[in-house]
Design an enzyme around this catalytic site. Sequence first.
Site, PDB file in Angstrom:
ATOM      1  N   ASP A 150       0.974  -1.363  -0.079  1.00  0.00           N
ATOM      2  CA  ASP A 150       0.186   0.045  -0.132  1.00  0.00           C
ATOM      3  C   ASP A 150       0.966   1.418   0.022  1.00  0.00           C
ATOM      4  OD1 ASP A 150      -1.556   2.132   0.544  1.00  0.00           O
ATOM      5  OD2 ASP A 150      -2.639   1.234   2.135  1.00  0.00           O
ATOM      6  N   SER A 155      -2.544  14.425 -13.498  1.00  0.00           N
ATOM      7  CA  SER A 155      -3.840  14.578 -14.194  1.00  0.00           C
ATOM      8  C   SER A 155      -3.838  15.951 -14.501  1.00  0.00           C
ATOM      9  CB  SER A 155      -4.862  14.248 -13.118  1.00  0.00           C
ATOM     10  OG  SER A 155      -6.130  14.768 -13.509  1.00  0.00           O
ATOM     11  N   TYR A 191      -8.618  15.269  -4.914  1.00  0.00           N
ATOM     12  CA  TYR A 191      -7.722  14.826  -5.820  1.00  0.00           C
ATOM     13  C   TYR A 191      -7.190  15.795  -6.708  1.00  0.00           C
ATOM     14  CZ  TYR A 191      -6.918  12.265 -10.531  1.00  0.00           C
ATOM     15  OH  TYR A 191      -6.482  11.744 -11.431  1.00  0.00           O
ATOM     16  N   ALA A 206      -6.233  18.539  -5.326  1.00  0.00           N
ATOM     17  CA  ALA A 206      -5.196  19.110  -4.206  1.00  0.00           C
ATOM     18  C   ALA A 206      -3.845  18.190  -4.307  1.00  0.00           C
ATOM     19  CB  ALA A 206      -5.676  19.169  -2.895  1.00  0.00           C
ATOM     20  N   SER A 207      -4.123  16.938  -4.463  1.00  0.00           N
ATOM     21  CA  SER A 207      -3.088  16.005  -4.471  1.00  0.00           C
ATOM     22  C   SER A 207      -2.344  16.034  -5.707  1.00  0.00           C
ATOM     23  CB  SER A 207      -3.810  14.596  -4.101  1.00  0.00           C
ATOM     24  OG  SER A 207      -4.428  13.897  -5.545  1.00  0.00           O
ATOM     25  N   LYS A 208      -2.897  16.363  -6.716  1.00  0.00           N
ATOM     26  CA  LYS A 208      -2.084  16.435  -8.132  1.00  0.00           C
ATOM     27  C   LYS A 208      -1.422  17.898  -8.145  1.00  0.00           C
ATOM     28  CE  LYS A 208      -3.168  12.484  -9.615  1.00  0.00           C
ATOM     29  NZ  LYS A 208      -2.130  11.229  -9.493  1.00  0.00           N
TER      30      LYS A 208
END
Length: 275
Positions: free
Chosen positions: A68, A146, A159, A161-163
């Site tokens: 993970d 992305s 999502y 924010a993470s990218k």
Amino acid sequence: MAILVHNPAYFQNKTVVVTGGSDGIGRAMVEELLNAGANVATCSRNSDKLYQLQVQNPGSKLFTMVADVSNETDCRNFINAVIRNFSTVDILVNNAGISMRAEFHEASLDTIRKVMDINFWGVVYCTKYALPYIQQQKGDIIGVSSIAGYRGLPGRSGYSASKWALQGWMEALRTELLESGVNVMWVCPGFTSSNIRNAALNKNAEAQGESPMDEKAMMTSEECAVHIMNAIAKRKRTLVMTFQGKQTVFMNKFFPALADKLVRKFFYKDNVLVK
């Protein structure tokens, strides 16, 4: 017409690590890399899919491990296992990722936290432990990002924010390694047919189990994998795929207010998030 890997020799006998290789783009990359003669290591949380990958590639130079990427210890153990099997890492493809679909006001903090842990911290962990070997080999570090890394998307705030975090971090890392011979690249596939929307988290941090998009109209994972491999071999800085993706990046940069309206129109119908 099928898209072909232009320079398969670039990958021959190199050790390539692909996270999240049991499905979608990651799996397609594993198979293309094996065809190109690479030593391939991949991880996933799904042991059954990893087993199927092994069964379908008998006699290949493939190493798989259940891990993970949101867990630092798993990432360290995975990279250490790769070194025991293949002695080094030439190319790291940080592909493992997860999406979400819920407006921020209803999304649990667990949803956003889980997305950040996988999409951002998973890349940081794997890169941290693989970096010394990649530096020795003057290799490549790739992050699968992305269009959401350029343009925030409604219903996907965590999502996005993470990218954005991923791309900012990779840009800093690229600059740090600019004179080292290591190439750092981030790629933005746009909408690609894969399992990512089925596995996307809902407001309760659970897999939504269905896709709100027309998967058949999207670029295939196999085509996407080949585009990424061609960009790696050319040691590009960034890769934005699909006309829609390039159009979105352009519009958001030069006409951001108009982009707000167009993105809203694409994702909503009668003020309800439908995509």
